[in-house]
Design an enzyme around this catalytic site. Structure first.
Site, PDB file in Angstrom:
ATOM      1  CE  LYS A 121      -3.613   2.235   3.149  1.00 40.99           C
ATOM      2  NZ  LYS A 121      -4.362   1.960   4.346  1.00 40.99           N
TER       3      LYS A 121
ATOM      4  CB  SER B 228      -7.807   0.293   5.860  1.00 46.11           C
ATOM      5  OG  SER B 228      -9.055   1.261   5.748  1.00 46.11           O
TER       6      SER B 228
ATOM      7  CB  SER C 275      -7.696   3.056   3.356  1.00 51.09           C
ATOM      8  OG  SER C 275      -7.337   2.627   3.896  1.00 51.09           O
TER       9      SER C 275
HETATM   10  N1  GLN Z   1     -12.691   3.639   6.295  1.00 51.17           N
HETATM   11  C1  GLN Z   1     -12.419   3.920   7.708  1.00 51.17           C
HETATM   12  C2  GLN Z   1     -11.401   5.313   7.797  1.00 51.17           C
HETATM   13  O1  GLN Z   1     -11.963   6.226   6.824  1.00 51.17           O
HETATM   14  C3  GLN Z   1     -10.889   3.827   8.097  1.00 51.17           C
HETATM   15  C4  GLN Z   1      -9.774   3.736   7.359  1.00 51.17           C
HETATM   16  C5  GLN Z   1      -8.598   2.659   7.934  1.00 51.17           C
HETATM   17  O2  GLN Z   1      -8.781   1.695   8.552  1.00 51.17           O
HETATM   18  N2  GLN Z   1      -7.600   3.514   7.419  1.00 51.17           N
HETATM   19  O3  GLN Z   1     -11.177   5.952   8.290  1.00 51.17           O
END
Ligand code: GLN
Length: 494
Positions: A84, A183, A159
């Protein structure tokens, strides 16, 4: 396999390891297989922000020579790996999916990658993600969306959407992502693969470009539970460069994969199959629970009474930490600086941030700055921290009664591109089941447990701190019992 014919890049790292050990294949052939797959599907998927084919070829040849000369093989040797784009890679651009870091080339490797690379993994590229890991669909990337290999009109989740799509489509054999609120687990569920979020502190955060430091973890995307154990083992362990890294021994997280679930006490999180969960998801999860019971697990319902406040607490704590972490992007030392006239440095910084950040990041920075401001700090941030403590206690009480907790990973299957873009709350609700584990710092894995309307569904299995081996044991039993065909339809067209 029913769809398309498998290539080397479709095999698991453990199978590939056996073939490499037997001298049946070379690292160079394996790298070529992965690079060919990337060429074939990437125009449709958009999983990568930076590809590193030359580096991959070079490294694979070097590894073949090393292994031929008697160098020891590890379970990561020669494995095509995607990272990532929030994990730093020395000499390879790292953008965080943001315009503000569009040209940033880090001078150092993240520890997780340094360890994996040291063990012989081969980097094939850096994957697309929501900007600074803020999102659940990958649509908040400054560089365009990623598509789900199960249905190109749908999101891969986020994400870490690029890492999930890349592994599901065989562009990489495994990948690293980050999980701050879901994420890794949510995109794994939406793409039909395994996603493991380790205990907070189990894997060093050094070189993980920070979003919310008290919640951020590095996690694993794989196509088998065994591979998740192998990948975690390669990256776990204490690191003096991360003060929150745990100084606890790393036992092999795959040591109990064959142990089965007979006698295991499994707690279904109370309310987890009720309103807000799609009927198809509910059904797939119920069927999986029936299978676990048939395998000898003892099922009961367990309440996490404060988990209903987890989302609210998270959306105060995470933006607060983000507003502080992201203050460093000011255009002075690195990253993009807004061009044009400015009369003073404050204006230059304001312009840089105004142009460099996308709307979701701005929303979080504003929310966080507000929550931390004098006069509101106690009412918002302080209160959220108290909720966090109550959630930690909920888990402690639950794990007195049961060995692991289960719930759906995501209340829905992959949704359509654009569907939730104008409704931040709908987007935030994607993580309703995953966020509590981040607040408590406990490990959790998403394992494919069936399909709803042809789209994969994930089961989340959560354990107490450092019980990675236990949650993987349950996941492995389910995986073996279900024997799902998880080759996405995209591969049939190759
Ligand atoms: N979807 C969650 C957020 O937008 C988690 C994101 C993540 O785990 N990086 O914060």
């Amino acid at each position: 396999m029913s769809r398309g014919s498998p290539d080397l890049c479709d095999l698991s790292a453990s199978e590939l390891g056996a073939r490499l050990a037997a001298g049946e294949i070379t690292c160079a052939e394996l790298a070529e297989s992965s690079l060919r797959r990337i060429e074939a599907v990437e125009p449709r998927l958009g999983a990568f922000l930076t590809r590193t084919p030359e580096l991959a070829r070079e490294r694979a040849v070097e590894l073949d020579a090393y292994l031929a000369a008697g160098g020891p093989r590890t379970s990561a040797s020669g494995i095509p790996t995607a990272l990532k784009d929030v994990l730093t890679t020395r000499g390879v651009r790292t953008t965080c999916g943001s315009r503000i870091l569009a040209d940033y080339v880090p001078p150092y490797d993240a520890t997780a990658w340094a360890r994996l690379s040291g063990a012989g993994a081969v980097l094939v590229g850096k994957t697309n993600c929501d900007e600074f890991a803020m999102g659940s669909s990958n649509e908040h990337s400054a560089f365009g969306p990623v598509r789900n290999p199960w249905d190109l009109e749908r999101v891969p989740g986020g994400s870490s959407g690029g890492s999930a799509a890349a592994v599901a489509a065989g562009e990489a054999v495994w990948a690293l992502g980050t999980d701050t609120g879901g994420s890794v687990r949510q995109p794994a569920a939406l793409c039909g693969i395994v996603g493991l979020k380790p205990t907070y502190g189990r894997v060093s955060r050094y070189g993980l470009i920070a979003f919310a430091s008290s919640l951020d973890t590095v996690g694993c995307f794989t196509r088998s539970v065994r591979d998740a154990a192998l990948l975690l083992r390669a990256i776990a362990g204490h690191d003096a460069r991360d003060a929150t890294s745990l100084d606890a021994p790393v036992e092999h997280p795959g040591r109990d994969l064959e142990a089965g679930v007979a006698g295991m006490r499994i707690g279904l999180v109370a309310g987890a199959l009720e309103e807000g969960v799609e009927p198809g998801v509910r059904e797939a999860v119920r069927t999986a629970l029936d299978r676990l019971a048939a395998l000898g697990a003892e099922l009961e319902e367990v309440a996490l009474p404060h988990a209903e406040h987890a989302l609210s607490a998270y959306y105060l704590i995470a933006p607060s930490e983000a507003s502080s972490n992201l203050a460093r992007y000011d255009g002075v030392r690195y990253g993009v600086r807004a061009a044009g006239e400015h009369t003073d440095v404050a204006e230059m910084m304001a312009r840089t941030r105004g142009r460099g950040f996308g709307p979701e990041v701005k929303r979080r920075v504003i929310l966080g700055t507000y929550a931390l401001s004098a006069g509101y700090y106690e009412a918002y941030y302080g209160q959220a921290q108290r909720v966090r403590t109550l959630i930690i206690r909920d888990y402690e009480a639950a794990f007195e009664r049961v060995d692991v907790l289960v719930s759906p990973t995501s209340p829905t299957t992959a949704f359509r591109l654009g569907e939730r873009l104008d409704d931040p709350l709908a987007m935030y609700l994607s993580d309703i089941f995953t966020i509590p584990a981040n607040l408590a710092g406990v490990p959790a894995v998403s394992v494919p447990c069936g399909f709803a309307d042809g789209l994969p569904v994930g089961l989340q299995i959560t354990g107490p701190p450092l019980a990675e081996a236990r949650i993987l044991r349950a996941a492995s039993a389910l995986e073996a019992d279900l024997g799902l065909d998880l080759r996405p339809p995209l591969l049939a067209s190759l």
